[in-house]
Design a protein around this motif. Structure first.
Motif, PDB file in Angstrom:
ATOM      1  N   LEU A   1       0.852  -1.185   0.000  1.00 50.70           N
ATOM      2  CA  LEU A   1       0.000   0.000   0.000  1.00 50.70           C
ATOM      3  C   LEU A   1       0.891   1.239   0.000  1.00 50.70           C
ATOM      4  O   LEU A   1       1.714   1.431   0.894  1.00 50.70           O
ATOM      5  CB  LEU A   1      -0.904   0.014   1.235  1.00 50.70           C
ATOM      6  N   TYR A   2       0.730   2.090  -1.002  1.00 50.36           N
ATOM      7  CA  TYR A   2       1.464   3.344  -1.082  1.00 50.36           C
ATOM      8  C   TYR A   2       0.505   4.497  -0.793  1.00 50.36           C
ATOM      9  O   TYR A   2      -0.459   4.716  -1.532  1.00 50.36           O
ATOM     10  CB  TYR A   2       2.079   3.532  -2.467  1.00 50.36           C
ATOM     11  N   GLY A   3       0.747   5.204   0.279  1.00 52.39           N
ATOM     12  CA  GLY A   3      -0.014   6.411   0.576  1.00 52.39           C
ATOM     13  C   GLY A   3       0.690   7.581  -0.072  1.00 52.39           C
ATOM     14  O   GLY A   3       1.783   7.973   0.357  1.00 52.39           O
ATOM     15  N   ILE A   4       0.105   8.138  -1.116  1.00 51.56           N
ATOM     16  CA  ILE A   4       0.825   9.079  -1.978  1.00 51.56           C
ATOM     17  C   ILE A   4       0.284  10.498  -1.828  1.00 51.56           C
ATOM     18  O   ILE A   4      -0.865  10.782  -2.177  1.00 51.56           O
ATOM     19  CB  ILE A   4       0.750   8.624  -3.443  1.00 51.56           C
ATOM     20  N   GLY A   5       1.148  11.385  -1.332  1.00 54.35           N
ATOM     21  CA  GLY A   5       0.801  12.794  -1.263  1.00 54.35           C
ATOM     22  C   GLY A   5       0.902  13.432  -2.632  1.00 54.35           C
ATOM     23  O   GLY A   5       1.904  13.268  -3.332  1.00 54.35           O
TER      24      GLY A   5
ATOM     25  N   LEU B   1      -0.658  15.065   7.160  1.00 54.30           N
ATOM     26  CA  LEU B   1      -0.975  16.386   7.701  1.00 54.30           C
ATOM     27  C   LEU B   1      -2.426  16.692   7.356  1.00 54.30           C
ATOM     28  O   LEU B   1      -2.730  17.160   6.258  1.00 54.30           O
ATOM     29  CB  LEU B   1      -0.038  17.454   7.134  1.00 54.30           C
ATOM     30  N   TYR B   2      -3.323  16.359   8.247  1.00 50.00           N
ATOM     31  CA  TYR B   2      -4.758  16.503   8.018  1.00 50.00           C
ATOM     32  C   TYR B   2      -5.196  15.756   6.758  1.00 50.00           C
ATOM     33  O   TYR B   2      -6.176  16.141   6.110  1.00 50.00           O
ATOM     34  CB  TYR B   2      -5.171  17.977   7.911  1.00 50.00           C
ATOM     35  N   GLY B   3      -4.489  14.696   6.398  1.00 51.23           N
ATOM     36  CA  GLY B   3      -4.789  13.973   5.174  1.00 51.23           C
ATOM     37  C   GLY B   3      -5.780  12.839   5.380  1.00 51.23           C
ATOM     38  O   GLY B   3      -5.768  12.162   6.410  1.00 51.23           O
ATOM     39  N   SER B   4      -6.621  12.602   4.382  1.00 48.74           N
ATOM     40  CA  SER B   4      -7.599  11.508   4.463  1.00 48.74           C
ATOM     41  C   SER B   4      -6.906  10.150   4.537  1.00 48.74           C
ATOM     42  O   SER B   4      -7.475   9.183   5.066  1.00 48.74           O
ATOM     43  CB  SER B   4      -8.523  11.550   3.242  1.00 48.74           C
ATOM     44  N   PHE B   5      -5.681  10.072   4.034  1.00 51.27           N
ATOM     45  CA  PHE B   5      -4.984   8.793   4.019  1.00 51.27           C
ATOM     46  C   PHE B   5      -4.815   8.211   5.415  1.00 51.27           C
ATOM     47  O   PHE B   5      -4.822   6.992   5.597  1.00 51.27           O
ATOM     48  CB  PHE B   5      -3.606   8.954   3.367  1.00 51.27           C
ATOM     49  N   MET B   6      -4.658   9.060   6.420  1.00 49.91           N
ATOM     50  CA  MET B   6      -4.361   8.532   7.759  1.00 49.91           C
ATOM     51  C   MET B   6      -5.472   7.617   8.284  1.00 49.91           C
ATOM     52  O   MET B   6      -5.212   6.672   9.017  1.00 49.91           O
ATOM     53  CB  MET B   6      -4.105   9.666   8.748  1.00 49.91           C
TER      54      MET B   6
ATOM     55  N   LEU C   1      -5.417  -0.262   7.603  1.00 48.70           N
ATOM     56  CA  LEU C   1      -4.723  -1.216   6.737  1.00 48.70           C
ATOM     57  C   LEU C   1      -3.284  -1.524   7.153  1.00 48.70           C
ATOM     58  O   LEU C   1      -2.794  -2.625   6.899  1.00 48.70           O
ATOM     59  CB  LEU C   1      -4.740  -0.701   5.297  1.00 48.70           C
ATOM     60  N   ALA C   2      -2.598  -0.576   7.754  1.00 49.05           N
ATOM     61  CA  ALA C   2      -1.186  -0.781   8.095  1.00 49.05           C
ATOM     62  C   ALA C   2      -0.945  -1.959   9.038  1.00 49.05           C
ATOM     63  O   ALA C   2       0.100  -2.617   8.922  1.00 49.05           O
ATOM     64  CB  ALA C   2      -0.599   0.499   8.685  1.00 49.05           C
TER      65      ALA C   2
END
Length: 235
Positions: free
Chosen positions: A6-10, A104-109, A115-116
């Motif tokens: 899983l890549y969380g991409i900014g 930083l206030y990102g939906s990914f978190m 999932l992590a």
């Protein structure tokens, strides 16, 4: 079968040219691309990354309601995480897109938390909205030993006032419908003249204005930057 990564991409604030080379490479290489969207509307994250997405990849759209109540969004993240988990469990890498910076206030978190624990995850940082707004405004964020503070505009009045008073330099995010209240607060504190209002940094229609010239209604993607100190290059 080996699990996918899983890549969380900014993606940065909106300008595709502000995506990192690593983000561009990974989005193009992953067989699955996932992204959040407002129900019934286009996904801003996907729009930013559109030029990097390879033809024919599987796309997972995660509709997230933007309501004051947290339960609907949490349910959407639960459902979206399980769809991503199916792809990862089948050995397929997933590029999970996130506007700005993922942590930083990102939906990914919210998806990362789900999932992590089960899958290998790598986070690709992105240009944050704070950096983009400072660049558009041409304003230093902090200098020397100044303490830089990031505040969310929805904070209750007393807490927001105390945090502003304690900061040397600050960014107030998530202005949106809170603009009038925040502007009034800074005016009462004698700080409004030092503040700059920035909206949609990284987009073609982005602009930076003195807070006194800000519109009555602000979009969600808006911010106030304020430094109490003088010019850092003088004295």
């Amino acid at each position: 079968m080996a699990q996918g990564i899983l890549y969380g991409i900014g993606l940065g604030p909106g300008d595709p040219e502000l995506m990192t080379l690593k983000a561009h490479r990974l989005i193009g290489a992953c067989p699955v691309v996932a992204y959040p969207a407002r129900p019934g509307g286009p996904s801003m994250a996907r729009a930013i990354a559109a030029g990097s997405i390879a033809p024919g990849v599987e796309e997972i759209r995660i509709d997230v309601p933007m309501t004051p109540e947290r339960a609907p969004a949490q349910a959407a993240y639960d459902a979206g995480a399980e769809r991503v988990a199916v792809a990862l469990g089948a050995g397929r890498d997933v590029a999970l897109l996130c506007e700005g910076d993922p942590l930083l206030y990102g939906s990914f978190m919210y998806l990362h938390a789900r999932l992590a624990p089960r899958f290998h995850c790598e986070v690709v940082p992105g240009v944050s909205s704070v950096a983009a707004c400072a660049a558009l405004a041409g304003r230093p964020v902090a200098a020397r030993n100044e303490v830089f503070t990031v505040l969310p505009a929805p904070l209750p009045g007393p807490a927001l006032r105390a945090a502003v008073a304690a900061a040397d330099s600050l960014a107030i995010l998530k202005i949106g419908r809170h603009l009038a209240r925040v502007r009034d607060l800074l005016t009462q504190m004698g700080l409004a003249e030092r503040a700059v209002y920035v909206e949609r940094a990284g987009h073609p229609d982005g602009r930076a204005l003195p807070l006194s010239e800000a519109p009555e209604a602000a979009p969600y993607f808006s911010m106030i930057l304020l430094r109490k100190g003088g010019d850092p290059w003088l004295g």
